[in-house]
Design an enzyme around this catalytic site. Structure first.
Site, PDB file in Angstrom:
ATOM      1  N   HIS A 170     -24.720  94.925  21.352  1.00  0.00           N
ATOM      2  CA  HIS A 170     -23.413  95.262  20.762  1.00  0.00           C
ATOM      3  C   HIS A 170     -23.474  96.390  19.728  1.00  0.00           C
ATOM      4  CE1 HIS A 170     -24.916  92.645  17.658  1.00  0.00           C
ATOM      5  NE2 HIS A 170     -24.538  91.529  18.199  1.00  0.00           N
ATOM      6  N   LEU A 178     -22.714  79.765  24.087  1.00  0.00           N
ATOM      7  CA  LEU A 178     -22.113  78.610  24.768  1.00  0.00           C
ATOM      8  C   LEU A 178     -21.974  77.404  23.846  1.00  0.00           C
ATOM      9  CD1 LEU A 178     -23.907  78.833  28.230  1.00  0.00           C
ATOM     10  CD2 LEU A 178     -21.656  79.690  27.569  1.00  0.00           C
ATOM     11  N   ARG A 179     -22.634  77.440  22.704  1.00  0.00           N
ATOM     12  CA  ARG A 179     -22.527  76.365  21.689  1.00  0.00           C
ATOM     13  C   ARG A 179     -23.101  75.026  22.156  1.00  0.00           C
ATOM     14  NH1 ARG A 179     -22.024  80.222  18.342  1.00  0.00           N
ATOM     15  NH2 ARG A 179     -19.968  81.047  17.866  1.00  0.00           N
ATOM     16  N   HIS A 197     -15.151  79.780  18.179  1.00  0.00           N
ATOM     17  CA  HIS A 197     -15.135  79.046  16.908  1.00  0.00           C
ATOM     18  C   HIS A 197     -13.867  78.208  16.830  1.00  0.00           C
ATOM     19  CE1 HIS A 197     -18.662  80.660  14.970  1.00  0.00           C
ATOM     20  NE2 HIS A 197     -18.308  81.883  15.285  1.00  0.00           N
ATOM     21  N   ASP A 246     -19.850  89.158  24.287  1.00  0.00           N
ATOM     22  CA  ASP A 246     -20.213  88.725  22.943  1.00  0.00           C
ATOM     23  C   ASP A 246     -19.370  87.509  22.551  1.00  0.00           C
ATOM     24  OD1 ASP A 246     -22.001  88.972  20.938  1.00  0.00           O
ATOM     25  OD2 ASP A 246     -20.926  90.513  19.825  1.00  0.00           O
ATOM     26  N   HIS A 285     -30.518  92.260  17.610  1.00  0.00           N
ATOM     27  CA  HIS A 285     -29.232  92.316  16.905  1.00  0.00           C
ATOM     28  C   HIS A 285     -29.450  93.353  15.811  1.00  0.00           C
ATOM     29  CE1 HIS A 285     -25.649  90.803  14.734  1.00  0.00           C
ATOM     30  NE2 HIS A 285     -26.378  90.916  13.655  1.00  0.00           N
ATOM     31  N   ASN A 334     -29.195  80.748  20.014  1.00  0.00           N
ATOM     32  CA  ASN A 334     -28.866  80.250  18.674  1.00  0.00           C
ATOM     33  C   ASN A 334     -28.071  78.958  18.731  1.00  0.00           C
ATOM     34  OD1 ASN A 334     -26.647  81.548  19.751  1.00  0.00           O
ATOM     35  ND2 ASN A 334     -25.901  82.296  17.795  1.00  0.00           N
TER      36      ASN A 334
END
Lengths: 322, 442
Positions: free
Chosen positions: B249, B80-81, B326, B322, B196, B111
């Site tokens: 993923h 979601l940034r 950007h 996923d 991951h 992250n």
């Protein structure tokens, strides 16, 4: 049941006290009975005892310890022994003298008893193979701490009247604890039921091979326990490696009144000391004299060590007056 | 607020009857013509015989003829940034994009900046989600402090605050001892570790799949074994610790096979994949298209085929977006310097439906991987049609043809390699707790 004291030469089969795992129920009972005797004597106005008169005891500590060393020292002094303390910490090890060199050097001085604590598991046993005197394990690495288990047992027996059939919950850093191992062996041998409680990082599932019940939460683990035995958590283990943080550990595994309420109403709290208040135990619980036997454990420590020194030196040749 | 066609705060207390629908609820195995009625944010009733005469008057009626009414999609892997990179995406813009894509629940990675590795971070996400009041937003917390791969986070406290599971996001938990402790410690509370799966040493400086294509392009490759090695190591640790494990993923045939074998041995293991891995292969990079750069990288056609097979035979439990938004500056650079990822919230459903249209998966099976599958892995009550449960719904026109146009994305970022790709199937209405989040019916 204790073996009658009339056959002293044969009742304790071991030259050394390296661990509880080697001891039979009779041998443990003998040590506990003698500890009771010395506990009573220590409470009276004391005269120096005679059991170790003319004997030399060396306290050889490769690891920092004030309370255990003092306890052994007092025990030996109260039995009339001459005591020498040696603290060999990291700096001396760096000088290059190996454990066996130290052992041979000390052996040449003909002590009667060597009390040894060492940070490496198995080191005290190795030492015992190279000396001719009695060796008492004062704690080796994460292996055994037999006098601690014995003093815990005396404390429990005096408060509860027995060990057989009690449910004992050992909580905390079991995987790194010599206190836990010795206690598990002793309590099993004496017929108590043992549980271990902690996160899987500190209480691995393979502990079940010891014949204990493994719990990962305090509420279930403490349920109807007669004895709650807290272990000390080393600071370096609670900063993200084994446990994420102190507050998380205290929240889920620290003994407070709320968690303790799962145990029996008259459950007794033990801790080998020194306590980390607010980490593994809440002060409110630790200082509750109705529940906590922590001071009594320290008192019993001296009595147990007197009993061990006395019983172990019975088999030695009589000291010469010349 | 983004997109004018997004309606918020529709009358929550109102009663809405969805009639003539094909009700599909994979969690309960329900697939029947019927009706569903929502009231006060919950599903008041549903079933084939509901309103068999006629719905009561004074109720808003939605005719769903030709459409599927399913649980709102649960996206178990979204970035979601927010906080930290609000120029790429925010909870608000991502929620709008989710609504357009039929997603009613998002689970975001930790992250962010700062990293979600403490209780305050989890509470921040929960508070922002309450304020935006659109899509439901849950979060993972970091498995290690600062995503540094060394010290464990306060998993117990974080889970109490609402963290659903623990992961280092787009970084692998590389150190075997740390992974062992994480699995072991999480077991204290029955918590899930999400990996991951990529060996960082093998992936170092790699920018695309290792192999012939990378050689031709002169780009540093990430070999297939980087994924399967990490998974196989983790599976050993899962076996040793008994901890719950989820591989995120998966992109390679070898990884699918490793997880298939682990499941046959009944290890507590699950995995997901994302649409690019069953839709595209490494040739999509073509002439250094950075929109096709993602992590893990697009693989070979054999790998893509194996992912489809893994979805079909149940080895792969879930499909996640996923979603990795950007901005232009992160993608309009030489290939090796470009950021990884695709903005995926608005294309999850149509790209997944290609598997149905091509006859590879049944509709129920596919929707299960978008709803009950991920919800079950994360222990969410969402992702199912249940009387008395939350009215989180998506109304799907499964055949409606359209072309994907990234420029029209409601997401703040438009990075996606699907320019004008023709697809079939669209989310016609997305409902969260009775509120209409997105509506194309009008």
């Amino acid at each position: 049941m204790a073996v009658p004291l009339k056959k002293p030469k044969f009742e304790f089969r071991h030259r050394n006290l390296l661990g509880i795992e080697d001891l039979s129920a009779d041998e443990i009972s003998l040590l506990l009975d003698r500890s009771d005797h010395y506990a009573e004597r220590n409470r009276r106005a004391r005269k120096p005892g005679k059991a170790l008169r003319g004997r030399t005891v060396i306290n050889l500590f490769f690891e920092n310890s004030t309370r255990t060393r003092t306890s052994f020292q007092l025990a030996a002094l109260r039995l009339g022994a001459d005591v020498v303390n040696m603290s060999i910490e990291h700096s001396s090890i760096k000088k290059g003298e190996t454990l066996l060199d130290t052992a041979l050097t000390l052996n040449a001085m003909h002590p009667d008893v060597l009390v040894c604590r060492h940070p490496e598991s198995g080191a005290v046993s190795l030492l015992s193979q190279k000396v001719e005197c009695v060796v008492v394990n004062g704690g080796d690495g994460a292996h055994e701490h037999p006098t601690q288990a014995l003093l815990d047992a005396v404390t429990i027996r005096r408060r509860k009247g027995r060990l057989q059939g009690l449910t004992v919950a050992i909580c905390g850093d079991v995987v790194h604890s010599r206190v836990a191992r010795s206690n598990i062996f002793l309590l099993h041998t004496m017929g108590a039921r043992v549980r271990v409680i902690g996160p899987p990082t500190l209480v691995p599932g393979t502990m079940e091979r010891f014949g204990v019940e493994v719990f990962h939460d305090m509420a279930n683990g403490l349920k109807d326990a007669d004895i709650v035995m807290m272990l000390r958590l080393q600071l370096e283990r609670m900063q993200g490696s084994y446990v994420p943080s102190i507050r998380e550990y205290f929240r889920f595994f620290g003994l407070d009144r709320q968690k303790l309420s799962n145990a029996k109403p008259d459950a007794l709290i033990l801790h080998p000391g020194p306590m980390n208040r607010g980490v593994e135990i809440d002060s409110e619980v630790a200082d509750d004299i109705g529940r906590s036997a922590i001071q009594e454990q320290v008192e019993m420590g001296v009595a147990v060590r007197m009993a061990c020194l006395e019983v172990l030196t019975r088999n030695l040749p009589e000291p010469d007056d010349g | 607020m983004a997109g004018a066609n997004t309606r918020h705060g529709g009358e929550r207390s109102g009663t809405v009857a969805y009639v003539n629908a094909r009700l599909v609820d994979p969690a309960s195995g329900l697939d029947t013509p019927g009706a569903l009625v929502t009231s006060d944010g919950t599903i008041a009733d549903l079933g084939p015989r509901l309103f068999s005469d006629a719905p009561p008057p004074s109720v808003e009626v939605v005719d769903c003829r030709g459409m599927i009414l399913a649980p709102g999609l649960v996206d178990m892997r979204t970035q979601l940034r927010e906080p930290g990179e609000e120029h790429k995406e925010t909870i608000e813009t991502a929620s709008a994009a989710a609504g357009a894509g039929g997603v009613s629940t998002m689970v975001c990675l930790p992250n962010t900046d700062p990293v979600i590795d403490d209780v305050a971070g989890v509470e921040f996400i929960a508070r922002r989600a309450r304020e935006v009041k659109a899509t439901k937003v849950f979060c993972y917390a970091a498995a290690t402090k600062g995503l540094q791969g060394r010290e464990l986070t306060e998993m117990g406290l974080l889970a109490e605050t609402g963290a659903l599971a623990f992961t280092d996001g787009t970084r692998a938990i590389a150190n075997s001892r740390v992974m062992q402790r994480a699995l072991n410690y999480a077991r204290t509370f029955g918590l899930l570790i999400v990996q991951h799966p990529e060996d960082p040493a093998l992936a170092e400086n790699g920018v695309m799949n290792g192999g012939e294509m990378a050689l031709r392009l002169g780009l540093r490759g990430i070999p297939t074994v980087a994924e399967v090695m990490t998974i196989e190591r983790d599976l050993r640790l899962v076996e040793a610790t008994g901890g719950r494990y989820h591989a995120a993923h998966v992109s390679t045939a070898d990884a699918v096979e490793a997880i298939r074998r682990a499941k046959a041995r009944e290890l507590p293991v699950t995995c997901d994949t994302a649409p690019p891995y069953f839709t595209l292969n490494e040739t999509a990079i073509g002439d250094y298209r950075t929109f096709a750069k993602l992590s893990p990288p697009l693989r070979t056609e054999e790998d893509r085929e194996a992912i489809v097979e893994g979805l079909a035979d149940g080895t792969i439990d879930a499909i996640a977006t996923d979603h990795a938004p950007h901005d232009q500056d992160s993608k309009r650079v030489p290939f090796a310097q470009a950021e990884n990822g695709i903005a995926g919230l608005e294309t999850l459903l149509p790209l997944s439906l290609t598997l149905v249209h091509k006859g590879r998966l049944g509709m129920m099976d596919l929707l299960g991987k978008l709803t009950g599958g991920p919800a079950g892995i994360l222990g969410l009550a969402e992702g199912r049609l249940r009387k008395g449960g939350p009215a989180d719904l998506v109304l799907i026109d499964p055949d409606r043809p359209w072309r994907i146009d990234p420029d029209s994305f409601l997401s703040k970022s438009k990075n996606a390699p699907w320019d004008n790709l023709p697809v079939q199937g669209m989310a016609m209405r997305t409902v969260v707790e009775g509120r209409v989040l997105h509506d194309r019916l009008a």
